[in-house]
Design an enzyme around this catalytic site. Structure first.
Site, mmCIF file in Angstrom:
data_model
loop_
_atom_site.group_PDB
_atom_site.id
_atom_site.type_symbol
_atom_site.label_atom_id
_atom_site.label_comp_id
_atom_site.label_asym_id
_atom_site.label_seq_id
_atom_site.Cartn_x
_atom_site.Cartn_y
_atom_site.Cartn_z
ATOM 1 N N PRO A 1 0.841 -1.202 0.000
ATOM 2 C CA PRO A 1 0.000 0.000 0.000
ATOM 3 C C PRO A 1 0.877 1.253 0.000
ATOM 4 O O PRO A 1 1.358 1.688 1.029
ATOM 5 C CB PRO A 1 -0.819 -0.126 1.295
ATOM 6 N N ASP B 1 5.614 2.546 2.568
ATOM 7 C CA ASP B 1 4.697 1.414 2.765
ATOM 8 C C ASP B 1 3.820 1.713 3.985
ATOM 9 O O ASP B 1 4.307 1.759 5.124
ATOM 10 C CB ASP B 1 5.554 0.148 2.997
ATOM 11 N N HIS B 2 2.547 1.877 3.726
ATOM 12 C CA HIS B 2 1.657 2.294 4.810
ATOM 13 C C HIS B 2 1.449 1.192 5.856
ATOM 14 O O HIS B 2 0.877 1.421 6.912
ATOM 15 C CB HIS B 2 0.308 2.737 4.230
ATOM 16 N N ARG B 3 1.924 -0.004 5.581
ATOM 17 C CA ARG B 3 1.827 -1.056 6.599
ATOM 18 C C ARG B 3 2.860 -0.832 7.707
ATOM 19 O O ARG B 3 2.737 -1.361 8.801
ATOM 20 C CB ARG B 3 2.044 -2.436 5.965
#
Ligand code: CAO
Length: 572
Positions: A370, A544-546
């Site tokens: 993401p 990376d939005h994680r």
């Protein structure tokens, strides 16, 4: 409004039944008796109703959890005054049952029909024709036989399911009260049955029939009036929970509410569900050919055959599984097949080896990570002046310093300040790396490659510049070794020598961030009193939005910008 814990009610002697469906989610407004979860044992599936109405605050269970009576399902901001109110008589029975679950059985004053029938066959040890009847199935009446699970001649085990019956609220399998050989089935598909009806005749030993239930429960049931239609299904009468073997919890289901998410449950008996699970068949994709669209065992078989023949594809295979399918596809339309030559002359060229390798990697990273990209600007006026001066001084040595070398050094400082950008995701852990190897995207005639400046934290600008130009040359000549392209912890993609303003670089997995840089240009920048001509470098940080949040990304860019604006900050 009060917070209420909704628990699993009395579900008979079922223990540790698996949650196969969660029918509500936090924030949902639910009514009393609305189904919350579906649980399933190897014999029956059942929906567990809510004892209260209100708004779901917190789910305490998830798919696969094992539940028993008393397990907390969820916390509810209750809107109703109290629990779904079963009739007082029923409450009394439930209470009595809860307080005397293990009451020893005195001599049985009344046997369930199934057991009573089982004894009519004859002596203790001689083979006998045993009549198997519908046991106590609560106040369900005229339930239809929708499946015959055995046929004459079959060897039947004690408690093996013989038929499936279905009311408008629940389906249940009726187990055999005796072991032996099935002599005769007394019911056919579509027949309506009630408690006490003869289902089958089994040739076996009477001694193998199921033990009678605790008599206490029986006596209690006999003394208790039948529940009213309104309360039917809210809670299992004590007699059901004890005497009815595996079918009875099913009879304890709440009335099915069509408006509830329960509608998503495929219409199939527990044995068909089990069968589908064993084969890995997604039941929700199977079209049922039974009554009211019920999925039968043969529907599951036909579905499997169709998939094996290639006549059908599961949604997962078609790509709807997304990440769960390993990023195999996104359930998109097939790629358009166009005869380009129809519209003009064309030339076909094979993709380069690098593109063939890079393409699927980029695709995977783009699909599975993401990405978010933060754009920012850095004032590099002074830094650029310093760089030009440095290059002038170093003219003779031949080492040319470009902005990228400063960027690599500045990024190391930012990565030290924000270590999560120098990490990798490993399952549910983040691996923070205590080394700083910076990759840089290099454009080559054959495609993009990413050589790596190892231990950039230990190297000066001149050394980095030297290594970079060597690696860039090797890249263009196709001579980079795998070692020279591995081990990066963060990557910079600079289009500064080419142009552009901002772009969205794709993260180079398993890294979690990448910095895109475009061409700097002189812009009027307000200094509080007047506009000043400043050299502005556009930055695009994809992350990376994680692993990373937007605020951290904004801080990372601001920190980087501050260093680039005044490189002395590197010393701080
Ligand atoms: N702003 C303005 N000018 C810049 C600049 C910037 N941000 N970055 C570099 N320049 C200038 C350099 O100073 C140099 O100018 P001179 O020739 O006048 O000295 C010129 O642009 C060319 O620089 P360069 O690109 O050769 O050197 P570099 O260190 O900046 O980059 C390399 C080296 C290998 C990264 C680069 O050649 C390259 O391949 N870039 C492409 C990366 C890429 O394709 N990224 C896209 C990935 S997504 O598909």
């Amino acid at each position: 409004m009060a917070s209420v814990e909704v628990k699993v009610p009395d579900i008979g002697d079922f223990k540790d039944v698996a949650v196969i469906e969660v029918l509500v989610q936090p924030g949902d407004r639910i009514k009393p008796e609305q189904s919350l979860v579906t649980v399933e044992s190897d014999k029956a599936s059942m929906e567990i109703p809510s004892s209260h109405g209100g708004v779901v605050k917190e789910l305490k269970i998830k798919l696969g959890d094992k539940l028993s009576e008393g397990s907390v399902l969820l916390v509810l901001e209750a809107s109703d005054a109290g629990a779904a109110s079963p009739a007082p008589a029923e409450q009394g029975r439930v209470g009595a049952q809860a307080s005397t679950p293990a009451a020893p059985a005195p001599s049985a004053p009344a046997l369930a029909p199934a057991q009573a029938s089982a004894r009519t066959g004859g002596g203790e040890s001689q083979p006998a024709a045993i009549e198997v009847r519908v046991p106590d199935i609560g106040d369900f009446k005229d339930v239809a036989v929708i499946e015959l699970l055995v046929k004459p001649g079959d060897a039947v085990r004690l408690e093996q399911s013989l038929i499936t019956v279905e009311s408008d609220k629940a389906s249940m399998e009726i187990p055999s009260s005796a072991a032996g050989v099935l002599k005769e089935l007394k019911v056919g598909l579509g027949d309506k049955v009630n408690i006490g009806d003869l289902i089958a005749v089994i040739e076996g030993a009477a001694g193998e029939s199921a033990a009678p239930p605790p008599a206490a429960a029986r006596a209690e049931a006999a003394a208790t009036p039948a529940p009213s239609p309104e309360t039917a299904g809210k809670a299992a009468p004590a007699s059901q929970g004890r005497a009815g073997e595996r079918i009875l919890p099913t009879a304890a289901l709440a009335p099915h509410e069509p408006a509830a998410p329960a509608g998503k449950l495929p219409h199939a008996s527990p044995s068909v569900r089990k069968f589908a699970r064993e084969l890995g068949v997604p039941l929700e994709e199977v079209r049922g050919s039974g009554p009211k669209g019920r999925i039968l065992q043969e529907d599951v078989q036909n579905f499997t055959k169709a998939v094996m023949r290639g006549d059908a594809r599961t949604q997962m295979a078609a790509g709807k599984g997304g990440a769960a399918a390993g990023g195999a596809g996104l359930g998109l339309l097939p790629w358009p097949e166009v005869d380009f030559a129809k519209f003009g002359p064309v030339e076909r060229k094979d993709l380069s080896r690098i593109r063939k390798i890079a393409g699927p990697n980029l695709h995977r990273n783009w699909v599975m990570i993401p990405h978010v990209t933060n754009h920012d600007d850095a004032d590099i006026t002074e830094l650029e002046a310093f760089r030009l001066q440095l290059n002038k001084e170093n003219e003779k040595s031949g080492v040319k310093v470009t902005m990228l070398a400063f960027l690599i050094k500045a990024c190391v400082a930012a990565l030290k300040q924000f270590p999560e950008f120098n990490s990798s995701l490993d399952g549910e852990q983040v691996v923070l790396k205590r080394y700083w190897n910076i990759g840089f995207a290099a454009d080559t005639p054959n495609g993009l490659v990413v050589p790596v400046i190892k231990e950039a934290d230990r190297k000066g600008i001149l050394q980095i510049s030297t290594e970079m130009s060597e690696l860039a040359k090797k890249a263009r000549d196709g001579k980079l070794s795998p070692t020279e392209m591995s081990g990066a912890t963060f990557t910079i993609s600079s289009l500064g020598g080419i142009g552009g303003r901002y772009f969205t670089p794709i993260i180079n997995a398993p890294e979690v961030a990448i910095l895109g840089v475009c061409r700097s240009r002189t812009e009027p920048v307000w200094d509080g009193q007047q506009f000043q001509p400043r050299l502005v470098l556009p930055l695009s940080l994809s992350w990376d939005h994680r692993v990373v949040d937007g605020a951290a990304a904004a801080r990372f860019n601001a920190f980087l910008g501050a260093i680039l604006a005044d490189f002395r900050r590197m010393l701080l």
